[in-house]
Design a protein around this motif. Structure first.
Motif, PDB file in Angstrom:
ATOM      1  N   PRO A  10       0.847  -1.188   0.000  1.00  0.00           N
ATOM      2  CA  PRO A  10       0.000   0.000   0.000  1.00  0.00           C
ATOM      3  C   PRO A  10       0.882   1.238   0.000  1.00  0.00           C
ATOM      4  N   ASN A  11       0.474   2.307  -0.680  1.00  0.00           N
ATOM      5  CA  ASN A  11       1.307   3.518  -0.690  1.00  0.00           C
ATOM      6  C   ASN A  11       0.580   4.749  -0.128  1.00  0.00           C
ATOM      7  N   GLY A  12      -0.638   4.537   0.368  1.00  0.00           N
ATOM      8  CA  GLY A  12      -1.353   5.625   1.039  1.00  0.00           C
ATOM      9  C   GLY A  12      -1.769   6.765   0.122  1.00  0.00           C
ATOM     10  N   THR A  13      -1.729   6.559  -1.185  1.00  0.00           N
ATOM     11  CA  THR A  13      -2.148   7.615  -2.117  1.00  0.00           C
ATOM     12  C   THR A  13      -3.417   7.156  -2.851  1.00  0.00           C
ATOM     13  N   ASP A  14      -3.848   7.972  -3.820  1.00  0.00           N
ATOM     14  CA  ASP A  14      -4.992   7.542  -4.647  1.00  0.00           C
ATOM     15  C   ASP A  14      -4.505   7.097  -6.029  1.00  0.00           C
ATOM     16  N   LYS A  15      -3.264   6.570  -6.040  1.00  0.00           N
ATOM     17  CA  LYS A  15      -2.667   6.148  -7.317  1.00  0.00           C
ATOM     18  C   LYS A  15      -2.103   4.725  -7.219  1.00  0.00           C
TER      19      LYS A  15
ATOM     20  N   ILE B 155      -1.344   4.813 -12.497  1.00  0.00           N
ATOM     21  CA  ILE B 155      -2.785   4.896 -12.788  1.00  0.00           C
ATOM     22  C   ILE B 155      -3.446   5.731 -11.692  1.00  0.00           C
ATOM     23  N   ASP B 156      -4.175   6.753 -12.131  1.00  0.00           N
ATOM     24  CA  ASP B 156      -4.966   7.549 -11.201  1.00  0.00           C
ATOM     25  C   ASP B 156      -6.272   6.774 -10.987  1.00  0.00           C
ATOM     26  N   ILE B 157      -6.489   6.286  -9.778  1.00  0.00           N
ATOM     27  CA  ILE B 157      -7.610   5.348  -9.545  1.00  0.00           C
ATOM     28  C   ILE B 157      -8.950   5.957  -9.981  1.00  0.00           C
ATOM     29  N   ALA B 158      -9.128   7.248  -9.722  1.00  0.00           N
ATOM     30  CA  ALA B 158     -10.415   7.898 -10.048  1.00  0.00           C
ATOM     31  C   ALA B 158     -10.661   7.934 -11.557  1.00  0.00           C
ATOM     32  N   ARG B 159      -9.591   7.899 -12.337  1.00  0.00           N
ATOM     33  CA  ARG B 159      -9.755   7.998 -13.796  1.00  0.00           C
ATOM     34  C   ARG B 159      -9.285   6.709 -14.499  1.00  0.00           C
ATOM     35  N   ALA B 160      -9.445   5.594 -13.838  1.00  0.00           N
ATOM     36  CA  ALA B 160      -8.886   4.333 -14.370  1.00  0.00           C
ATOM     37  C   ALA B 160      -9.363   4.037 -15.790  1.00  0.00           C
ATOM     38  N   ASP B 161     -10.606   4.424 -16.093  1.00  0.00           N
ATOM     39  CA  ASP B 161     -11.131   4.076 -17.427  1.00  0.00           C
ATOM     40  C   ASP B 161     -10.448   4.838 -18.558  1.00  0.00           C
ATOM     41  N   SER B 162      -9.633   5.828 -18.236  1.00  0.00           N
ATOM     42  CA  SER B 162      -8.954   6.561 -19.314  1.00  0.00           C
ATOM     43  C   SER B 162      -7.599   5.931 -19.681  1.00  0.00           C
ATOM     44  N   TYR B 163      -7.256   4.785 -19.072  1.00  0.00           N
ATOM     45  CA  TYR B 163      -5.959   4.138 -19.378  1.00  0.00           C
ATOM     46  C   TYR B 163      -6.140   2.918 -20.273  1.00  0.00           C
ATOM     47  N   LYS B 164      -7.319   2.821 -20.871  1.00  0.00           N
ATOM     48  CA  LYS B 164      -7.671   1.616 -21.639  1.00  0.00           C
ATOM     49  C   LYS B 164      -6.710   1.317 -22.776  1.00  0.00           C
ATOM     50  N   ASP B 165      -6.158   2.385 -23.369  1.00  0.00           N
ATOM     51  CA  ASP B 165      -5.286   2.145 -24.514  1.00  0.00           C
ATOM     52  C   ASP B 165      -3.812   2.315 -24.179  1.00  0.00           C
ATOM     53  N   VAL B 166      -3.502   2.419 -22.898  1.00  0.00           N
ATOM     54  CA  VAL B 166      -2.092   2.585 -22.518  1.00  0.00           C
ATOM     55  C   VAL B 166      -1.444   1.200 -22.460  1.00  0.00           C
ATOM     56  N   LYS B 167      -0.467   0.999 -23.351  1.00  0.00           N
ATOM     57  CA  LYS B 167       0.210  -0.294 -23.427  1.00  0.00           C
ATOM     58  C   LYS B 167       0.730  -0.703 -22.036  1.00  0.00           C
ATOM     59  N   TYR B 168       0.649  -1.948 -21.732  1.00  0.00           N
ATOM     60  CA  TYR B 168       1.029  -2.570 -20.459  1.00  0.00           C
ATOM     61  C   TYR B 168       0.066  -2.233 -19.318  1.00  0.00           C
TER      62      TYR B 168
END
Ligand code: GLA
Length: 378
Positions: free
Chosen positions: A49-54, A68-81
């Motif tokens: 755990p890192n105590g952040t929202d990432k 990955i910004d947890i709140a915006r996870a759906d915007s990483y759909k096309d980020v390789k890996y």
């Protein structure tokens, strides 16, 4: 991220398995029975755990690091890996579960694009880790279903449930007879007597797999829409072979081929399980050969590379049978080979394969292992 490569700086680790499917190909999404085995090739995530929202992602074999910004996870759909991890975050959130900030180091020994389910291993291990971070107990089936949801709804591969279930619920030394309609599962000892399972990776570069796969799925749906007007069953794989024969001539010719594969592959799985239970590896080998021929001629998902690999294996005297495993269009074959002849088999198949396609395959003797495992890396 500090010390990201140092495994003993993480709080816990979770592994999930790659898989080889013994038989029952392209019938999981048709309500069929499949017979996969979890492999010792696996993905392991080391988590703290890192105590952040990432979520900070790192890999043992890739120099990229992605946050990955947890709140915006759906915007990483096309980020390789990162796409698989982002898809898991979305699936986890969708269940109403809290996603906690963490550092994650991934170590994958399942070769990518090998048809041995590296993506399921990544998703299942990471979702099991998110479950532990959220203070919940891991339920392997629940994790498998979330991983399936991540793959279908967020990655965009309209797959069946086989890979995620094998990766999560596999058991050491056992083949899993998974009923994809009910999700119930029977474990059958994977005892091949004097024989072992040898996996050969075609090393074919992947292309258009998702679209071709999704197309096959759509063809099966169209075939079933037609067939169910005549036969009262809940899924295509459950159509009895004689009922199928009575109406086959009415089907569009392409749909007839796809459906024929599904109906007879289901019958082969049932027979294969009986073979395993009574130790009849010879007949099991014949069923593997028949499965490959059907995937080549009727389902049309093999291609020159997998055909060259399977043909070479099937021409080797101490190989009882060989077939493509997984989705096809590249990936791997699985062969039942006499233990004492494995080295000779590799040389024989490799020479013939290189002559046919111009590059070498890789081989792994399958070691059948557990699905999800949690351990302390310190
Ligand atoms: C891929 C999919 C599975 C299954 C196989 C073919 O591996 O992910 O759901 O459909 O292809 O049997």
């Amino acid at each position: 991220m500090k010390d990201f490569l140092q495994k003993d700086t993480y709080a816990f680790a979770v592994s999930a398995a790659g898989r080889v499917n013994l038989i029952g190909e392209h019938i999981d999404y048709n309500g069929g029975l499949v017979l996969p085995c979890a492999l010792s090739l696996k993905n392991t995530v080391y988590v703290r755990p890192n105590g952040t929202d990432k979520i900070n992602l790192a890999w043992t074999d890739i120099s990229d690091k992605i946050t990955i910004d947890i709140a915006r996870a759906d915007s990483y759909k096309d980020v390789k890996y990162a796409n698989y991890y982002a898809a898991c975050v979305c699936a986890f959130k969708e269940k109403g579960l809290p996603v906690l900030g963490c550092d994650v180091l991934s170590d994958c020994t399942v070769p990518f694009g090998s048809g041995l389910s590296s993506s399921a291993a990544i998703e299942v291990s990471f979702l099991a880790a998110l479950t532990l971070l959220a203070g919940q107990k891991i339920d392997n089936k629940e994790v498998a279903l979330m991983a399936w949801r991540a793959e279908t709804a967020f990655v965009g591969m309209n797959c069946g449930v086989m890979d995620q279930f094998a990766s999560a619920c596999g058991k050491k030394g056992k083949a899993m007879l998974l009923n994809c309609a009910t999700l119930s599962c029977e474990y059958v000892p994977a005892d091949f007597g004097d024989y072992v399972l040898v996996i050969a990776n075609s090393n074919k570069p992947h292309s258009l797999v998702v679209s071709k796969y999704n197309q096959r799925r759509a063809e099966c749906e169209a075939a079933f829409d037609f067939v169910k007007r005549f036969v009262d069953v809940p899924a295509l794989a459950l159509v009895p072979t004689d009922a199928f024969e009575a109406l086959a001539h009415l089907l569009d010719p392409v749909l007839e081929k796809r459906a024929r594969h599904v109906v007879y592959e289901m019958a082969r799985v049932k027979e294969a399980v009986q073979c395993l239970k009574r130790g009849d590896v010879k007949r099991l080998g014949e069923l593997l050969r028949a499965s490959h021929a059907s995937l080549r001629d009727l389902y049309e998902v093999t291609g020159a590379e997998l055909d060259a690999l399977a043909d070479a294996a099937n021409a080797f005297p101490a190989c009882l049978g060989s077939r493509m495993t997984g989705g096809g269009f590249g990936g791997s074959t699985v062969s039942v080979v006499k233990r004492e002849s494995v080295e000779e088999f590799k040389t024989f198949v490799s020479e013939r394969y290189q002559k046919a396609v111009g590059y070498a395959p890789d081989f792994y003797v399958a070691e059948i292992s557990d699905g999800i495992t949690v351990f302390d890396p310190t």
